[in-house]
Design an enzyme around this catalytic site. Structure first.
Site, PDB file in Angstrom:
ATOM      1  N   ASP A 194       4.911 -15.133   1.745  1.00  0.00           N
ATOM      2  CA  ASP A 194       3.707 -14.588   2.372  1.00  0.00           C
ATOM      3  C   ASP A 194       2.718 -15.711   2.713  1.00  0.00           C
ATOM      4  O   ASP A 194       2.804 -16.835   2.186  1.00  0.00           O
ATOM      5  CB  ASP A 194       3.072 -13.588   1.387  1.00  0.00           C
ATOM      6  CG  ASP A 194       2.269 -12.503   2.073  1.00  0.00           C
ATOM      7  OD1 ASP A 194       1.990 -12.643   3.273  1.00  0.00           O
ATOM      8  OD2 ASP A 194       1.911 -11.517   1.391  1.00  0.00           O
TER       9      ASP A 194
ATOM     10  N   ASP B 175       1.670  -4.970   8.081  1.00  0.00           N
ATOM     11  CA  ASP B 175       1.223  -4.254   6.891  1.00  0.00           C
ATOM     12  C   ASP B 175       0.992  -2.787   7.203  1.00  0.00           C
ATOM     13  O   ASP B 175       0.759  -1.986   6.297  1.00  0.00           O
ATOM     14  CB  ASP B 175      -0.086  -4.865   6.366  1.00  0.00           C
ATOM     15  CG  ASP B 175       0.190  -6.038   5.439  1.00  0.00           C
ATOM     16  OD1 ASP B 175       1.371  -6.356   5.214  1.00  0.00           O
ATOM     17  OD2 ASP B 175      -0.782  -6.653   4.949  1.00  0.00           O
TER      18      ASP B 175
HETATM   19  C1  DGJ Z   1       0.268  -9.154   2.416  1.00  0.00           C
HETATM   20  C2  DGJ Z   1       1.620  -8.581   2.708  1.00  0.00           C
HETATM   21  O1  DGJ Z   1       1.759  -8.311   4.061  1.00  0.00           O
HETATM   22  C3  DGJ Z   1       1.836  -7.351   1.859  1.00  0.00           C
HETATM   23  O2  DGJ Z   1       3.064  -6.766   2.165  1.00  0.00           O
HETATM   24  C4  DGJ Z   1       1.765  -7.740   0.414  1.00  0.00           C
HETATM   25  O3  DGJ Z   1       2.824  -8.601   0.109  1.00  0.00           O
HETATM   26  C5  DGJ Z   1       0.436  -8.413   0.136  1.00  0.00           C
HETATM   27  N1  DGJ Z   1       0.169  -9.493   1.037  1.00  0.00           N
HETATM   28  C6  DGJ Z   1       0.382  -8.921  -1.287  1.00  0.00           C
HETATM   29  O4  DGJ Z   1      -0.740  -9.627  -1.537  1.00  0.00           O
END
Ligand code: DGJ
Length: 722
Positions: free
Chosen positions: A474, A543
């Site tokens: 991430d 997301d």
């Molecule tokens: C952003 C990601 O897109 C989410 O899926 C998740 O992993 C969060 N970060 C966790 O902090």
């Protein structure tokens, strides 16, 4: 195929579908002659025509018709008579500008890798390369243009290498390619958006002036994609010309298309010249990222399929590229930071009983991370949450018959972390200024070798500590407060140096752990680009997990990127991002056509009937995933209220049609969807209808969609060839 005709200085590059022609003029200037549908012969029917254009600067005394400002230059420089967007801009003791003249060339089988950068690859039989040297006598600067022709792949890889002679120079701008075309009746296709709404397929007709997209965030960003296409205004899924260009890069970029008053279009892609410069001392070289160009006159579906095939065969390095991806359960939307080992195992057990294959432990397993304000950089397990460590947890999950995967955010550092207390100088910030926060975290300075080494070592240590077969990588903020610029000889190298550091890390970790399936993420699709796909064959597309919100995100992403690279999950209702309540069936149907399918909700809180329905979805997906992930994608008839997406197995033995109707409407028209790509003479059983149809009737007459008066309705039809 690459052919050079010495008698008239002509280079003719050919792929299966297009020709790309350049010519060295008598004064050794290199001009672009043609890019478009493949021709077998080129005898200059589009004759170079020189006219005396008012205010057209000429490098030849007494010749008013030879002006750089109207020549279709193959790689142009600023300041010496071409007033359009230049390919390269330098600053040195000679002033500005390069008078680039042909110096020589080499043609060979195969393709070189670009040092430190991700780039396309192929065997010697699949690709041929032309290196073309252009030289400026005064500054002793050589620009080598690289052209690698993937004849079957139908792509042309282009990049530029700038080499100094005895003198230093500063590069202010250096695009991977620019290209002049004698038409402006084109529509720009790009993938725009924002957080939670990435990769919206946007069409903008070219008018007079310029179109430009780009990023200076230190990442390609949620809002733009390093991709640009120019297409016929009347293009359809099945016919029409489209010229495309991808940039294999994950940082600051720009793409533009500029029309001239003479109705030509110059377009290109490359490093963004805003927030960029690069100092070259004597006898040094700078290599641009690679651009990948393609063309077809067979419309949008062909463009998509050519792009998917090429990316899978010639860009994604991972051994997972063609492998079907495991169905996963991710705990993020199920628990966020609030979990215990017991809770995780309960979730894993339910998932395993429903047939899921991989458990992904998301954010919150390390340091003292109970919210997003601490611990990034402290890559050691939180024993309060996971008393048996990652090894123990992975083992327990393996015992349930599932693989184990783990989330990291290795490029970041929390101010509240042991790492920051020890190495505040490893964070990107300007001494004497307050930090600029974003999600309360700072970015590690990957332009420093020691920081990259720390990232490699700390991540590797964890990966070696447990049986981990998947990593979600991430990246949740963009870069600010670069500690350089004027004090450093007016350089602006930081962003590109960061990317080179990141690529070094990714190279080290992905080659050291080839058995791990890596998925990149940046708050969803904040860095979903070909630079990342080179190392990591999957990306979390957004997301936004709402089924309706996902329709445009998945459509845009799959317009150019392979379907098996798109992470797509079923989540809870009301949806956590938009509050919408959609049926489980529609959430499943939409996520299944996303590609790399999974779930991200608290299964332990569901009713038995829902778990049963989920088990059935999982079972269904196992039966279609080869078709969805590795088949051919067709976007079928679409309205503002409906979307129909079809996947056809490579051997046409199976087809999967997903139809989504967003809102119920009074007196709605009946919708008939015509399938594509089937075997016309074959019979296809459709178990869910209990009927059998011939391929030709499904393709020519079409299938009538159910008339259902419900919001967020969807149906999935599977057709199996007899
Ligand atoms: C952003 C990601 O897109 C989410 O899926 C998740 O992993 C969060 N970060 C966790 O902090």
């Amino acid at each position: 195929m690459i052919r050079f005709y010495a008698e008239n200085g002509l280079f003719h590059l050919q792929t299966r579908e297009f020709s790309y022609v350049m010519q060295v003029l008598e004064n050794q200037q290199l001009v672009h002659r043609y890019f478009g549908k493949r021709v077998n012969h080129f005898s200059s029917s589009n004759k170079m025509t020189y006219l005396d254009r008012a205010f057209g600067p000429s490098p030849i005394s007494g010749n008013r018709t030879f002006s750089l400002d109207v020549l279709p230059l193959e790689y142009s420089s600023n300041g010496l008579g071409d007033f359009r967007e230049a390919s390269v801009e330098l600053r040195n003791s000679f002033g500005v500008g390069l008078d680039l003249k042909y110096q020589g060339h080499r043609i060979y089988k195969g393709k070189p890798a670009l040092e430190g950068l991700p780039s396309s690859f192929a065997t010697e039989d699949e690709v041929e390369t032309l290196e073309l040297d252009l030289y400026d006598q005064l500054t002793e600067i050589r620009v080598t243009l690289l052209y690698s022709v993937f004849e079957e792949g139908n792509f042309l890889a282009r990049s530029a290498r700038i080499t100094t002679g005895a003198h230093a120079t500063k590069i202010e701008k250096c695009l991977s390619f620019t290209l002049d075309m004698p038409r402006k009746d084109l529509v720009v296709h790009s993938l725009m958006g924002r957080y939670g709404h990435e990769k919206e397929w946007t069409r903008t007709p070219l008018t007079s002036g310029r179109y430009e997209i780009g990023s200076v965030r230190g990442a390609s960003g949620h809002s733009q994609t390093p991709f640009i296409a120019l297409a016929d205004a009347a293009i359809t899924e099945d016919s029409g010309e489209i010229y495309t260009a991808h940039l294999v890069y994950s940082g600051n970029f720009k793409a533009f298309a500029e029309t001239s008053p003479l109705h030509h279009t110059r377009w290109g892609i490359g490093l963004n010249d805003q927030a960029f410069s690069w100092q070259l001392e004597a006898h040094q070289t700078f290599q641009t990222p690679e651009a990948l160009l393609s063309y077809t006159d067979r419309g949008l579906t062909a463009m998509t399929q050519i792009s998917h095939t090429f990316i899978k065969r010639h860009l994604v390095r991972s051994s997972f590229v063609d492998k079907v991806r495991p169905i996963l359960i991710n705990n993020w939307e199920a628990t966020y930071f609030d979990f215990t080992e017991e809770k995780i195992l309960e979730l894993a057990q339910t998932a395993s009983q429903a047939g899921m294959e991989l458990f992904v432990l998301d954010d919150g397993w390390f340091g003292c991370r109970d919210n997003d304000e601490s611990s990034l950089g402290d890559w050691f397990v939180n024993r309060h949450k996971l008393p048996n460590g990652l090894g123990g947890l992975a083992q327990a999950i393996n015992d349930l018959g599932m693989e184990f995967g783990l989330w990291f955010e290795p490029e970041m550092i929390s101010i509240d972390s042991e790492l920051y207390r020890e190495h505040p100088d490893w964070a990107i910030q300007i001494t004497g200024r307050d930090p600029i926060y974003s999600r309360e975290q700072l970015v590690l300075d990957l332009s420093q070798d020691q920081v990259c080494d720390y990232v490699i070592d700390s991540v590797a240590k964890i990966l070696e500590s447990a049986h981990i077969t998947y990593v979600k990588w991430d990246m949740n903020r963009n870069i600010t407060s670069m500690p350089e610029s004027l004090a450093n000889g007016e350089r602006y190298e930081f962003h590109h140096r960061y990317m080179l550091g990141l690529y070094r890390i990714l190279e080290a970790l992905t080659t050291r752990f080839p058995h791990i399936l890596f998925e990149s993420c940046s708050g969803g699709g904040g860095r979903n680009d070909l630079g990342m796909l080179y190392y990591m064959p999957q990306a979390w597309a957004s997301d936004n997990t709402d089924a309706i919100g996902r329709l445009s995100i998945q459509e845009g992403t799959s317009l150019i990127y392979p379907v098996n690279s798109i992470g797509a999950h079923v989540s809870a209702v009301p949806n956590h991002q938009v509050g919408r309540v959609t049926p489980l069936e529609t959430r499943g149907n939409v996520a299944m056509m996303g590609g790399a399918f999974g779930y991200e909700l608290d299964l332990t809180s569901l009713e038995a009937a829902e778990i049963q329905a989920i088990s059935e979805q999982v079972e269904t997906y196992k039966g279609i995933r080869e078709t969805v992930q590795n088949g051919q994608l067709y976007r079928l008839a679409k309205t503002s209220n409906t979307q129909s997406t079809l996947f056809v197995h490579q051997d046409r033995s199976q087809a999967v049609l997903t139809f989504v109707k967003i809102l119920a409407q009074p007196e709605a028209p009946l919708i008939q969807v015509r399938l594509k790509g089937l075997d016309p003479e074959a019979q296809y059983d459709c178990p869910c209808l209990g009927e059998t149809f011939y391929g030709d009737e499904l393709m020519n007459i079409g299938l009538t969609m159910p008339y259902v008066q419900k919001d967020y309705f969807s149906v999935q039809y599977i057709f199996n060839k007899r």
